[in-house]
Design an enzyme around this catalytic site. Structure first.
Site, PDB file in Angstrom:
ATOM      1  N   CYS A 127       0.844  -1.199   0.000  1.00 33.38           N
ATOM      2  CA  CYS A 127       0.000   0.000   0.000  1.00 33.38           C
ATOM      3  C   CYS A 127       0.872   1.240   0.000  1.00 33.38           C
ATOM      4  CB  CYS A 127      -0.911   0.014   1.222  1.00 33.38           C
ATOM      5  SG  CYS A 127      -1.831   1.566   1.387  1.00 33.38           S
ATOM      6  N   GLU A 154      -4.860  -8.733  -0.536  1.00 31.41           N
ATOM      7  CA  GLU A 154      -4.514  -8.704   0.892  1.00 31.41           C
ATOM      8  C   GLU A 154      -3.636  -7.503   1.172  1.00 31.41           C
ATOM      9  OE1 GLU A 154      -1.444  -9.553   4.042  1.00 31.41           O
ATOM     10  OE2 GLU A 154      -1.151  -9.639   1.880  1.00 31.41           O
ATOM     11  N   ARG A 173      -1.323 -10.721  13.880  1.00 27.05           N
ATOM     12  CA  ARG A 173      -1.064 -10.154  12.554  1.00 27.05           C
ATOM     13  C   ARG A 173      -2.411  -9.885  11.883  1.00 27.05           C
ATOM     14  NH1 ARG A 173       3.665 -10.714   9.500  1.00 27.05           N
ATOM     15  NH2 ARG A 173       3.450 -10.209   7.305  1.00 27.05           N
ATOM     16  N   ARG A 205      -4.740  -8.386   9.024  1.00 26.68           N
ATOM     17  CA  ARG A 205      -4.685  -8.012   7.617  1.00 26.68           C
ATOM     18  C   ARG A 205      -6.101  -7.921   7.045  1.00 26.68           C
ATOM     19  NH1 ARG A 205      -0.396  -6.975   9.106  1.00 26.68           N
ATOM     20  NH2 ARG A 205       1.649  -7.437   8.195  1.00 26.68           N
TER      21      ARG A 205
END
Length: 355
Positions: free
Chosen positions: A132, A179, A223, A225
């Site tokens: 990103c 993702e 984590r 996502r």
């Protein structure tokens, strides 16, 4: 026949294939096979899941793997019958690991921004863990007045999402899975995600759903996502209907750490000796350990949360980052006695990521 041998056979794995898939040395696998040693719980669970997801013969669908890393997304699609027909990853070390993890009958290409879309094979599903980069929304009316393109062609130009969008536009796959980091949704007060949402739905005509999922329901790692799925045709897919393990009851680090008690054979690279202890090079030096403690104390005094993460077998780790190799500070493993903490070994890192 013991449980390990039965599960291995039902999963359709030979001994060498089990060695490669499970990440343990051949001697350890043979000990489990003959009942001379008790197999790790994680190994048995891996085989059970392999049986549930046995590949369909011939490949039920094709997919491409963009920003592939070491092949984490691919691991979820081959066991259900997918056949990878194209891979793109530009980090040379990731490519080496990817090729060690996966069989490829095609070349792994580098910079996707330089790949003509027509040269990419047709595919049913597109996978992309795209990075990103910040981009903002420019006023459409101003673009029109200046005679410039707008939509994703302008707003996302220069970002890697643009390359995902142009491939989707050209090939029109039946579905895609994207993702990214959790903060994609809130970045730039939601404007970044709005560009992506509008590009995928209003401009490319796909029906999308998205959900933030914490990996610690599956592996001992916090984590989070965001996963965005899109379909060319509307269907009944519902993220909320998926059976996703409760992160509160997920596995702990004991499942991925070297046991160091002799139940795992020493591999000579990460462990050594009769009890297969982690070799000393992974233990922090006095200098580095002192520096990390001083750094943490300095920021603690200022009211900041910066500092190392110290964990044991019953804990869940922070997110494993690309900078981990520098000092390992976000995930340091406690050691008994007066010994300094240690980094995870590469094998433990692989297990922590689901490999």
């Amino acid at each position: 026949m013991n449980e390990f041998a039965r599960l291995r056979q039902e999963a359709g794995l030979s001994i060498p294939e089990a060695v490669e898939a499970l990440g343990y040395c051949e001697r350890t696998i043979y000990r489990w096979e003959t009942g001379e040693g008790a197999p790790r719980k994680a190994a048995l669970e891996f085989l059970r899941k392999a049986i549930e997801r046995k590949p369909l013969q011939g490949g039920a669908f094709t997919f491409i793997d963009l920003f592939a890393g070491i092949g984490g997304l691919r691991k979820g699609f081959e066991p259900i019958g997918g056949r990878c027909v194209f891979t793109s990853e530009w980090d040379k070390y990731s490519v080496q690991t990817y090729l060690a993890n996966h069989s490829c009958d095609h070349e792994v290409v580098g910079d996707i921004t330089k790949v003509p879309v027509a040269s990419i094979p047709a595919h049913d599903v597109l996978l992309a863990g795209f990075p990103c980069q910040p981009f903002s929304i420019a006023g459409v009316s101003k673009k029109n007045a200046l005679g410039r393109q707008h939509g994703f062609r302008c707003e996302a130009q220069g970002t890697l999402f643009f390359d995902v969008a142009r491939i989707i536009e050209h090939h029109r796959p039946k579905a895609f899975l994207l993702e990214n980091v959790k903060n994609l949704v809130s970045h730039d007060r939601g404007r970044t995600f709005e560009v992506i949402r509008r590009a995928l739905t209003e401009e490319l005509g796909y029906h999308i759903r998205y959900r933030v999922i914490d990996a610690k329901g599956f592996v001992p790692q916090h984590r989070e996502r965001i996963f965005i799925v899109g379909f060319r045709e509307e269907n009944a897919f519902d993220f909320d209907a998926l059976s996703i393990p409760d992160p509160s009851y997920g596995p702990r680090l004991r499942e991925i750490l070297h046991p160091e008690d002799g139940s795992e054979e020493a591999d000579g690279r990460f462990t050594a000796g009769p009890k297969a202890k982690v070799i000393d090079k992974y233990t922090l030096s006095d200098h580095l350990w002192g520096y990390l403690q001083d750094y943490a104390e300095k920021h603690r005094a200022k009211g900041n949360g910066f500092g190392f993460g110290l964990v044991g077998p019953e804990d869940v780790a922070r997110t494993l980052s690309a900078r981990y190799f520098k000092d390992g500070s976000e995930i340091l493993v406690r050691q008994s006695g007066r010994k300094n903490p240690r980094r995870l070994t590469p094998r433990e890192c692989a297990r922590l990521m689901g490999f």
